[in-house]
Design a protein around this motif. Structure first.
Motif, PDB file in Angstrom:
ATOM      1  N   TYR A 111      -2.949   2.760 -10.038  1.00 56.32           N
ATOM      2  CA  TYR A 111      -3.770   3.169  -8.918  1.00 56.32           C
ATOM      3  C   TYR A 111      -2.946   3.348  -7.659  1.00 56.32           C
ATOM      4  CZ  TYR A 111      -7.761   2.059 -11.803  1.00 56.32           C
ATOM      5  OH  TYR A 111      -8.684   2.033 -12.812  1.00 56.32           O
ATOM      6  N   SER A 112      -1.640   3.098  -7.737  1.00 52.06           N
ATOM      7  CA  SER A 112      -0.814   3.199  -6.540  1.00 52.06           C
ATOM      8  C   SER A 112      -0.706   4.642  -6.096  1.00 52.06           C
ATOM      9  CB  SER A 112       0.584   2.632  -6.806  1.00 52.06           C
ATOM     10  OG  SER A 112       1.423   2.858  -5.717  1.00 52.06           O
ATOM     11  N   ASN A 113      -0.727   4.855  -4.805  1.00 55.04           N
ATOM     12  CA  ASN A 113      -0.613   6.195  -4.256  1.00 55.04           C
ATOM     13  C   ASN A 113       0.832   6.532  -3.920  1.00 55.04           C
ATOM     14  OD1 ASN A 113      -2.321   8.342  -3.887  1.00 55.04           O
ATOM     15  ND2 ASN A 113      -2.514   8.056  -1.689  1.00 55.04           N
ATOM     16  N   THR A 114       1.771   5.644  -4.231  1.00 50.61           N
ATOM     17  CA  THR A 114       3.182   5.896  -3.984  1.00 50.61           C
ATOM     18  C   THR A 114       3.952   5.690  -5.275  1.00 50.61           C
ATOM     19  OG1 THR A 114       3.575   3.582  -3.396  1.00 50.61           O
ATOM     20  CG2 THR A 114       3.010   5.081  -1.607  1.00 50.61           C
ATOM     21  N   ASP A 115       5.162   6.229  -5.308  1.00 55.88           N
ATOM     22  CA  ASP A 115       6.011   6.019  -6.470  1.00 55.88           C
ATOM     23  C   ASP A 115       6.623   4.635  -6.412  1.00 55.88           C
ATOM     24  OD1 ASP A 115       6.741   9.300  -5.831  1.00 55.88           O
ATOM     25  OD2 ASP A 115       5.884   8.681  -7.736  1.00 55.88           O
ATOM     26  N   SER A 116       7.093   4.171  -7.583  1.00 54.09           N
ATOM     27  CA  SER A 116       7.718   2.855  -7.621  1.00 54.09           C
ATOM     28  C   SER A 116       8.962   2.814  -6.759  1.00 54.09           C
ATOM     29  CB  SER A 116       8.065   2.492  -9.081  1.00 54.09           C
ATOM     30  OG  SER A 116       8.896   3.496  -9.649  1.00 54.09           O
ATOM     31  N   PRO A 149     -11.163  -6.430 -10.554  1.00 56.12           N
ATOM     32  CA  PRO A 149      -9.895  -6.096  -9.887  1.00 56.12           C
ATOM     33  C   PRO A 149      -8.753  -6.051 -10.888  1.00 56.12           C
ATOM     34  CG  PRO A 149     -10.579  -8.344  -9.366  1.00 56.12           C
ATOM     35  CD  PRO A 149     -11.715  -7.713 -10.094  1.00 56.12           C
ATOM     36  N   GLY A 150      -7.863  -5.083 -10.701  1.00 54.22           N
ATOM     37  CA  GLY A 150      -6.792  -4.915 -11.677  1.00 54.22           C
ATOM     38  C   GLY A 150      -5.553  -4.336 -11.051  1.00 54.22           C
ATOM     39  N   GLN A 151      -4.740  -3.699 -11.883  1.00 54.13           N
ATOM     40  CA  GLN A 151      -3.434  -3.212 -11.475  1.00 54.13           C
ATOM     41  C   GLN A 151      -3.538  -2.231 -10.318  1.00 54.13           C
ATOM     42  OE1 GLN A 151      -0.813  -2.252 -14.562  1.00 54.13           O
ATOM     43  NE2 GLN A 151       0.742  -1.431 -13.237  1.00 54.13           N
ATOM     44  N   GLY A 152      -2.747  -2.481  -9.298  1.00 55.77           N
ATOM     45  CA  GLY A 152      -2.693  -1.583  -8.169  1.00 55.77           C
ATOM     46  C   GLY A 152      -3.760  -1.789  -7.124  1.00 55.77           C
ATOM     47  N   ASP A 153      -4.732  -2.676  -7.365  1.00 56.78           N
ATOM     48  CA  ASP A 153      -5.777  -2.910  -6.380  1.00 56.78           C
ATOM     49  C   ASP A 153      -5.239  -3.688  -5.182  1.00 56.78           C
ATOM     50  OD1 ASP A 153      -7.779  -1.567  -7.656  1.00 56.78           O
ATOM     51  OD2 ASP A 153      -8.669  -3.335  -8.600  1.00 56.78           O
ATOM     52  N   TYR A 154      -5.823  -3.416  -4.021  1.00 51.39           N
ATOM     53  CA  TYR A 154      -5.543  -4.150  -2.792  1.00 51.39           C
ATOM     54  C   TYR A 154      -6.726  -5.076  -2.533  1.00 51.39           C
ATOM     55  CZ  TYR A 154      -1.798  -0.795  -1.796  1.00 51.39           C
ATOM     56  OH  TYR A 154      -0.659  -0.031  -1.852  1.00 51.39           O
ATOM     57  N   LEU A 155      -6.465  -6.367  -2.367  1.00 50.52           N
ATOM     58  CA  LEU A 155      -7.519  -7.362  -2.181  1.00 50.52           C
ATOM     59  C   LEU A 155      -7.397  -7.977  -0.803  1.00 50.52           C
ATOM     60  CD1 LEU A 155      -7.082  -9.090  -5.659  1.00 50.52           C
ATOM     61  CD2 LEU A 155      -8.634  -7.227  -5.092  1.00 50.52           C
ATOM     62  N   CYS A 163      -3.814 -11.950 -11.974  1.00 50.48           N
ATOM     63  CA  CYS A 163      -4.308 -10.585 -11.784  1.00 50.48           C
ATOM     64  C   CYS A 163      -3.168  -9.697 -11.272  1.00 50.48           C
ATOM     65  CB  CYS A 163      -5.460 -10.593 -10.784  1.00 50.48           C
ATOM     66  SG  CYS A 163      -6.104  -8.952 -10.378  1.00 50.48           S
ATOM     67  N   PRO A 164      -2.987  -8.504 -11.827  1.00 55.45           N
ATOM     68  CA  PRO A 164      -1.865  -7.639 -11.419  1.00 55.45           C
ATOM     69  C   PRO A 164      -2.181  -6.792 -10.189  1.00 55.45           C
ATOM     70  CG  PRO A 164      -3.024  -6.623 -13.228  1.00 55.45           C
ATOM     71  CD  PRO A 164      -3.724  -7.935 -12.976  1.00 55.45           C
ATOM     72  N   TYR A 165      -2.680  -7.413  -9.137  1.00 58.40           N
ATOM     73  CA  TYR A 165      -2.991  -6.671  -7.917  1.00 58.40           C
ATOM     74  C   TYR A 165      -1.706  -6.280  -7.196  1.00 58.40           C
ATOM     75  CZ  TYR A 165      -2.165 -11.368  -6.080  1.00 58.40           C
ATOM     76  OH  TYR A 165      -1.606 -12.599  -5.795  1.00 58.40           O
ATOM     77  N   ALA A 166      -1.842  -5.349  -6.243  1.00 62.63           N
ATOM     78  CA  ALA A 166      -0.681  -4.891  -5.472  1.00 62.63           C
ATOM     79  C   ALA A 166      -0.559  -5.590  -4.135  1.00 62.63           C
ATOM     80  CB  ALA A 166      -0.768  -3.382  -5.240  1.00 62.63           C
ATOM     81  N   TYR A 167      -1.657  -6.185  -3.667  1.00 59.86           N
ATOM     82  CA  TYR A 167      -1.684  -6.735  -2.309  1.00 59.86           C
ATOM     83  C   TYR A 167      -2.814  -7.759  -2.237  1.00 59.86           C
ATOM     84  CZ  TYR A 167      -2.763  -6.618   2.780  1.00 59.86           C
ATOM     85  OH  TYR A 167      -3.032  -6.929   4.091  1.00 59.86           O
ATOM     86  N   LEU A 168      -2.536  -8.902  -1.641  1.00 56.42           N
ATOM     87  CA  LEU A 168      -3.557  -9.924  -1.403  1.00 56.42           C
ATOM     88  C   LEU A 168      -3.448 -10.371   0.043  1.00 56.42           C
ATOM     89  CD1 LEU A 168      -5.804 -11.828  -2.255  1.00 56.42           C
ATOM     90  CD2 LEU A 168      -4.076 -13.405  -3.159  1.00 56.42           C
ATOM     91  N   GLY A 169      -4.390  -9.920   0.867  1.00 59.22           N
ATOM     92  CA  GLY A 169      -4.395 -10.265   2.277  1.00 59.22           C
ATOM     93  C   GLY A 169      -5.373 -11.389   2.554  1.00 59.22           C
ATOM     94  N   ILE A 170      -4.950 -12.339   3.377  1.00 62.53           N
ATOM     95  CA  ILE A 170      -5.780 -13.491   3.716  1.00 62.53           C
ATOM     96  C   ILE A 170      -6.000 -13.507   5.219  1.00 62.53           C
ATOM     97  CG2 ILE A 170      -6.088 -15.982   3.493  1.00 62.53           C
ATOM     98  CD1 ILE A 170      -5.718 -14.676   0.810  1.00 62.53           C
TER      99      ILE A 170
END
Length: 379
Positions: free
Chosen positions: A183-188, A275-281, A301-308
């Motif tokens: 789901y990433s909008n950028t390349d690795s 929630p799964g791969q590439g998700d921003y939480l 969970c293989p999320y891309a970002y976890l903001g608190i």
């Protein structure tokens, strides 16, 4: 607007019997407002979806829709904004650079290609579109690849390694890419632009390859007032937004236009949102027990970002006794001296964009590392 939005816009305009043209920047020399590969939809009645300039080229491009629609061959427009004389584009626009813009009527094979792209992007798949053409030729040849499956003119092909562009005498890029799901909008590789070109504009020969990825998803837990601006800015920045909360009166489409609203306590929300791969939480409920439950549920969970949202001390307590979690951003948002909910929302949106683009400020990295060291030291 991302490519799925442009595909949807073109299809909606077609249903209204409005003719549209897809404009794509296929070559840039010098400075330009947008990079190679950016596209926009132009309508015959002078409207447009998306932008390729600060607003100085769009009116001229819209005026070319009828010409492009009726043109017998490939339609290419060149804007040379490098000269500095009073009558030049450079003087009027205020930026230098040479742009080659391909104008493609949305009909026939291109229409079918955009329909197929829309479907694949809607399923969360990555697609790669190859255009090969001679600017003095009579047609653009298309090849669409989706996650290792070749689509030629909108139809499945036998094998990605056997695929060819119809009627093209130009060489295709070596071995079409097998694109990974995500789901990433950028390349690795942050330096990669997701595109390539084997072109010689001086001779008029172009082979232009562009990779399109689905919109990343932002799962925003907490439907308080401070979440509303974050939702709006995130959608404007290219995210699909899901709002999750247990308070039914707060979690409504009226309060969060354009977002998907899901109601329930953490376990139920997890089952619905998946929630799964590439998700921003992003945890913004301001409810400590609920957020602790969420963090426990997210382990592995293989999320891309976890903001608190909240102080470093609050975050330390949230993670107390738990293993290290990757990609944690706390305090959430870039450090811009934000004060008040609107400015904090801007700092959060800026951080989401930075992570999506593979860029992160040095000061923020230090903050995250310090947070991890603090948490590790608490055990």
């Amino acid at each position: 607007m991302d490519m799925k939005d442009l595909c949807t816009a073109a299809m909606n305009e077609e249903q209204r019997h409005i003719r549209t043209v897809l404009a794509t920047v296929v070559h840039v020399e010098g400075h330009a407002y947008r990079k190679e590969g950016v596209s926009m939809i132009l309508t015959e009645d002078g409207r447009h979806y998306g932008t390729i300039s600060p607003g100085c080229l769009e009116e001229d491009l819209c005026a070319r829709v009828e010409q492009a629609w009726n043109h017998d061959g490939v339609c290419m427009v060149e804007y040379d904004m490098r000269p500095k004389d009073d009558l030049s584009w450079g003087e009027n626009i205020g930026c230098g650079g040479l742009l080659h813009i391909l104008l493609e009527p949305v009909r026939g094979i291109l229409r079918d290609t955009l329909l197929s792209m829309n479907d694949h992007l809607g399923r969360g798949e990555v697609v790669m579109l190859t255009r090969s053409f001679d600017r003095n030729g009579v047609e653009v040849n298309y090849q669409l690849l989706s996650e290792g499956h070749s689509l030629k003119n909108g139809e499945p092909n036998r094998s990605e390694h056997e695929s060819e562009a119809v009627g093209s005498s130009l060489p295709l890029p070596p071995a079409p890419l097998v694109l990974a799901h995500g789901y990433s909008n950028t390349d690795s590789d942050p330096k990669s632009k997701g595109q390539s070109a084997q072109s010689d504009p001086s001779t008029g020969n172009y082979v232009f390859v562009r990779t399109y990825r689905p919109k990343p998803r932002l799962v925003l837990i907490g439907a308080g007032d401070d979440s509303r601006m974050v939702s709006m800015l995130a959608q404007s920045s290219g995210f699909d937004v899901v709002i999750g909360d247990w308070r039914e009166a707060l979690c409504t489409p009226e309060r969060f236009p354009g977002a998907q609203c899901v109601i329930g306590f953490p376990q139920r929300l997890l089952e619905q949102i998946k929630p799964g791969q590439g998700d921003y939480l992003l945890l913004m409920s301001h409810n400590f027990p609920r957020e602790r439950e969420w963090i426990e549920l997210l382990e592995g969970c293989p999320y891309a970002y976890l903001g608190i949202m909240g102080s470093s001390e609050r975050t330390r307590r949230l993670f107390e006794g738990l293993p290290n979690y990757p990609h944690v951003h706390s305090p959430v948002g870039l450090s811009i001296g934000a004060d008040g909910p609107d400015e904090i929302a801007i700092s959060i949106a800026a951080e989401l964009i930075a992570v999506k683009r593979g860029k992160q400020s040095r000061s923020k990295e230090v903050t995250v590392h310090e947070h991890r060291r603090t948490r590790a030291g608490s055990r």
